[in-house]
Enzyme design. Sequence first.
Site, PDB file in Angstrom:
ATOM      1  N   GLY A 127       2.179  10.988   8.024  1.00  0.00           N
ATOM      2  CA  GLY A 127       0.951  10.490   7.411  1.00  0.00           C
ATOM      3  C   GLY A 127       1.433   9.483   6.466  1.00  0.00           C
ATOM      4  O   GLY A 127       1.179   9.494   5.350  1.00  0.00           O
ATOM      5  N   GLU A 244      14.299   7.144   9.615  1.00  0.00           N
ATOM      6  CA  GLU A 244      13.457   6.825  10.786  1.00  0.00           C
ATOM      7  C   GLU A 244      13.952   5.501  11.497  1.00  0.00           C
ATOM      8  O   GLU A 244      14.087   5.668  12.664  1.00  0.00           O
ATOM      9  CB  GLU A 244      12.015   6.005  10.221  1.00  0.00           C
ATOM     10  CG  GLU A 244      11.121   5.762  11.319  1.00  0.00           C
ATOM     11  CD  GLU A 244       9.894   5.419  10.945  1.00  0.00           C
ATOM     12  OE1 GLU A 244       9.470   5.436   9.701  1.00  0.00           O
ATOM     13  OE2 GLU A 244       8.968   4.705  11.608  1.00  0.00           O
ATOM     14  N   SER A 382       7.709  -3.832  11.192  1.00  0.00           N
ATOM     15  CA  SER A 382       7.432  -4.807  12.254  1.00  0.00           C
ATOM     16  C   SER A 382       8.649  -5.609  12.383  1.00  0.00           C
ATOM     17  O   SER A 382       9.246  -6.142  11.144  1.00  0.00           O
ATOM     18  CB  SER A 382       6.152  -5.569  12.370  1.00  0.00           C
ATOM     19  OG  SER A 382       6.248  -6.497  11.205  1.00  0.00           O
TER      20      SER A 382
HETATM   21  C1  FAD Z   1       2.063   2.961  18.565  1.00  0.00           C
HETATM   22  C2  FAD Z   1       2.378   3.054  17.333  1.00  0.00           C
HETATM   23  C3  FAD Z   1       2.783   4.366  16.769  1.00  0.00           C
HETATM   24  C4  FAD Z   1       2.956   4.511  15.218  1.00  0.00           C
HETATM   25  N1  FAD Z   1       3.150   5.924  14.636  1.00  0.00           N
HETATM   26  C5  FAD Z   1       2.887   5.837  13.295  1.00  0.00           C
HETATM   27  C6  FAD Z   1       3.172   7.145  12.589  1.00  0.00           C
HETATM   28  O1  FAD Z   1       3.352   8.277  13.126  1.00  0.00           O
HETATM   29  N2  FAD Z   1       2.967   7.412  11.342  1.00  0.00           N
HETATM   30  C7  FAD Z   1       2.512   6.376  10.649  1.00  0.00           C
HETATM   31  O2  FAD Z   1       2.449   6.308   9.397  1.00  0.00           O
HETATM   32  N3  FAD Z   1       2.464   5.056  11.126  1.00  0.00           N
HETATM   33  C8  FAD Z   1       2.687   4.972  12.396  1.00  0.00           C
HETATM   34  N4  FAD Z   1       2.706   3.533  12.944  1.00  0.00           N
HETATM   35  C9  FAD Z   1       2.164   2.294  11.925  1.00  0.00           C
HETATM   36  C10 FAD Z   1       3.167   1.565  11.823  1.00  0.00           C
HETATM   37  O3  FAD Z   1       4.486   1.897  10.892  1.00  0.00           O
HETATM   38  C11 FAD Z   1       2.565   0.082  11.512  1.00  0.00           C
HETATM   39  O4  FAD Z   1       1.651  -0.279  12.552  1.00  0.00           O
HETATM   40  C12 FAD Z   1       3.419  -0.994  11.007  1.00  0.00           C
HETATM   41  O5  FAD Z   1       4.039  -0.695   9.760  1.00  0.00           O
HETATM   42  C13 FAD Z   1       2.602  -2.304  10.809  1.00  0.00           C
HETATM   43  O6  FAD Z   1       1.454  -2.244  10.057  1.00  0.00           O
HETATM   44  P1  FAD Z   1       0.020  -2.466  10.563  1.00  0.00           P
HETATM   45  O7  FAD Z   1      -0.428  -1.910  11.895  1.00  0.00           O
HETATM   46  O8  FAD Z   1      -0.863  -2.132   9.679  1.00  0.00           O
HETATM   47  O9  FAD Z   1       0.245  -4.178  10.569  1.00  0.00           O
HETATM   48  P2  FAD Z   1      -0.084  -5.248   9.455  1.00  0.00           P
HETATM   49  O10 FAD Z   1       0.757  -4.946   8.371  1.00  0.00           O
HETATM   50  O11 FAD Z   1      -1.351  -5.591   9.283  1.00  0.00           O
HETATM   51  O12 FAD Z   1       0.578  -6.355  10.020  1.00  0.00           O
HETATM   52  C14 FAD Z   1      -0.091  -7.402  11.299  1.00  0.00           C
HETATM   53  C15 FAD Z   1       0.981  -8.351  11.582  1.00  0.00           C
HETATM   54  O13 FAD Z   1       1.254  -9.095  10.590  1.00  0.00           O
HETATM   55  C16 FAD Z   1       2.729  -9.376  10.518  1.00  0.00           C
HETATM   56  N5  FAD Z   1       2.941  -9.447   8.868  1.00  0.00           N
HETATM   57  C17 FAD Z   1       2.322  -8.647   8.046  1.00  0.00           C
HETATM   58  N6  FAD Z   1       3.041  -8.809   6.755  1.00  0.00           N
HETATM   59  C18 FAD Z   1       3.785  -9.859   6.774  1.00  0.00           C
HETATM   60  C19 FAD Z   1       4.582 -10.633   6.072  1.00  0.00           C
HETATM   61  N7  FAD Z   1       4.800 -10.290   4.780  1.00  0.00           N
HETATM   62  N8  FAD Z   1       5.464 -11.591   6.510  1.00  0.00           N
HETATM   63  C20 FAD Z   1       5.429 -11.888   7.808  1.00  0.00           C
HETATM   64  N9  FAD Z   1       4.493 -11.172   8.817  1.00  0.00           N
HETATM   65  C21 FAD Z   1       3.763 -10.270   8.293  1.00  0.00           C
HETATM   66  C22 FAD Z   1       3.231  -8.142  11.061  1.00  0.00           C
HETATM   67  O14 FAD Z   1       4.418  -8.230  11.420  1.00  0.00           O
HETATM   68  C23 FAD Z   1       2.308  -7.679  11.953  1.00  0.00           C
HETATM   69  O15 FAD Z   1       2.736  -8.628  13.232  1.00  0.00           O
HETATM   70  C24 FAD Z   1       2.408   3.504  14.252  1.00  0.00           C
HETATM   71  C25 FAD Z   1       2.249   2.133  14.966  1.00  0.00           C
HETATM   72  C26 FAD Z   1       2.189   1.988  16.254  1.00  0.00           C
HETATM   73  C27 FAD Z   1       1.866   0.835  17.010  1.00  0.00           C
END
Ligand code: FAD
Length: 399
Positions: A127, A244, A382
């Site tokens: 979480g 991780e 990411s």
């Molecule tokens: C299938 C799947 C399973 C997951 N499982 C878990 C889980 O079990 N537990 C958990 O806690 N989380 C989990 N996650 C969450 C995952 O860690 C987040 O999706 C990830 O950290 C990206 O955050 P966000 O989705 O909020 O995207 P955002 O942070 O909103 O980013 C959106 C886009 O903007 C880009 N971006 C953001 N900031 C910057 C920057 N400073 N410079 C350049 N580009 C940027 C990102 O690279 C991305 O392309 C999972 C995600 C997926 C897709």
Amino acid sequence: MDLNYSAEELAFREEVREFLREELPTDLSDAVREGRSIGKEGHERWHSILNARGWLAPNWPRAYGGCAWNAVQRHIFEEECCRAHAPRIVPFGLTMLGPVLQKFGSDAQRDYFLPRILSGEHWWCQGYSEPGAGSDLASLRTRAVRDGDHYVVNGQKTWTTLGQYANWIFCLVRTDPDAKQQEGISFLLIDMDTPGIEVRPIILLDGTHEVNEVWFTDVRVPVENLVGEENQGWTYAKYLLTHERTNIAGVGFSQAGLDAVKRLARQQMHRGRPLAENSHFAARLAQVEIDLMAMATTNLRIISAAAAGQAPGVESSMLKVKGTEIRQEINDLARRAAGAHAMPFASEALEDDNSNLAQPEGTAAVSAQYFNNRKLSIFGGSNEIQKNIIAKVKLGGRT
Ligand SMILES: Cc1cc2nc3c(=O)[nH]c(=O)nc-3n(C[C@H](O)[C@H](O)[C@H](O)COP(=O)(O)OP(=O)(O)OC[C@H]3O[C@@H](n4cnc5c(N)ncnc54)[C@H](O)[C@@H]3O)c2cc1C
């Protein structure tokens, strides 16, 4: 630096192969090879087989029931498991939480939780992420307010992988809203059966239920479930993330995927010739194979340095970016090789009863894997964020 395997390491590889030949159930390896889900029961079965052999926790010290394998042994084990199409071990308890409890947990937490992770009695989920707190994790808003000998938790987590199977969740919660972002966060262990928790499914692009939202409304968590000190959770959270990102290169997965694409490209015909002989397709296949070979060597170089006591730094970001790009390219090639058979994506084709549907072998799962693996470049930090890290370290802060 010696990138060749020693006689002991080769003997260990043989031991792992023999174990997999004898103990890996065929129904599970068939399902993994064909891209079908093995469900909760399948995961639990493989978990107990590994536990019975004492090979469930490669990175844990022996004192806690782990194998205490070095980086090379872990690499060999992972490579052989991928080659044999063994199920992936669900990492949340074993790879992520275990090391945090071993380093920062109380004796009571270690005694209670670690054996239950190994036995499979506790299925953990992670979480961390929230809407608006993914890459910028420190802006998380789920609140925990102290009330006597409990914390009262309110808020929402998202993207919680396999939360529908879990009976425990480790959470980052905000305990001091007035402190600087990273300084007001704590790390809580929460029983998913506590009143006030609701798990809602999120359906992914491939139609599967793999991730969830987890909602908390006035959830009462005993204070003894706080890991370490209040407001120090960011330190533990970062430590967990270094675990991780183990096996981040995914060399074994890519090798298995590449073999499958080659098989498919030999079967599929294009203008009367096997697709494998099409110069455009063959060039893309060769390029990804070269990239994979280069990455496998880089991976060994990093593993060898780790075995000599150097902690991997920015290299793990490089492996994450390259490893996921390679896996996604292999998925794309598989989709192209399957051609028209990949177009009518039917999740039913991946169900057990339909696994004999008339279609070229190996094509049922290609669309699903292509769609599902879009996630690889997003989770675990990411790829854009990894590139920022690489730029910062290698370009000296000019990002
Ligand atoms: C299938 C799947 C399973 C997951 N499982 C878990 C889980 O079990 N537990 C958990 O806690 N989380 C989990 N996650 C969450 C995952 O860690 C987040 O999706 C990830 O950290 C990206 O955050 P966000 O989705 O909020 O995207 P955002 O942070 O909103 O980013 C959106 C886009 O903007 C880009 N971006 C953001 N900031 C910057 C920057 N400073 N410079 C350049 N580009 C940027 C990102 O690279 C991305 O392309 C999972 C995600 C997926 C897709």
